[in-house]
Design a protein around this motif. Structure first.
Motif: not given
Length: 85
Positions: A46-75
């Protein structure tokens, strides 16, 4: 714009299924962690889809940081699961 609610329903169904499996599996930690990892996989997708849709938007950096946290939790969940295999 109305936010989709299907994710909420799917998350609720997944939580219920995890509870049922926990009861039926006699508290088998591996099964529980496998289900948790499955849920984390869904969140990552879900985060990956959101990031792909948010490219070049103001929320992209926030989603990217959250995605890294999600990946760490998954790991972490995956490592716990693998330690019980």
């Amino acid at each position: 714009e109305i936010a989709p609610v299907e994710g909420s329903y799917l998350a609720a169904i997944h939580r219920a299924w995890m509870k049922v499996r926990q009861i039926l599996s006699s508290n088998d930690e591996y099964v529980i962690l496998s289900e948790a990892e499955f849920g984390e996989d869904q969140i990552k997708a879900a985060y990956k889809d959101a990031i792909e849709q948010a490219t070049s938007t103001a929320v992209y950096p926030l989603l990217a940081r959250q995605y890294l946290n999600v990946c760490q939790g998954h790991d972490r969940i995956k490592a716990l699961r693998d330690a019980r295999a």
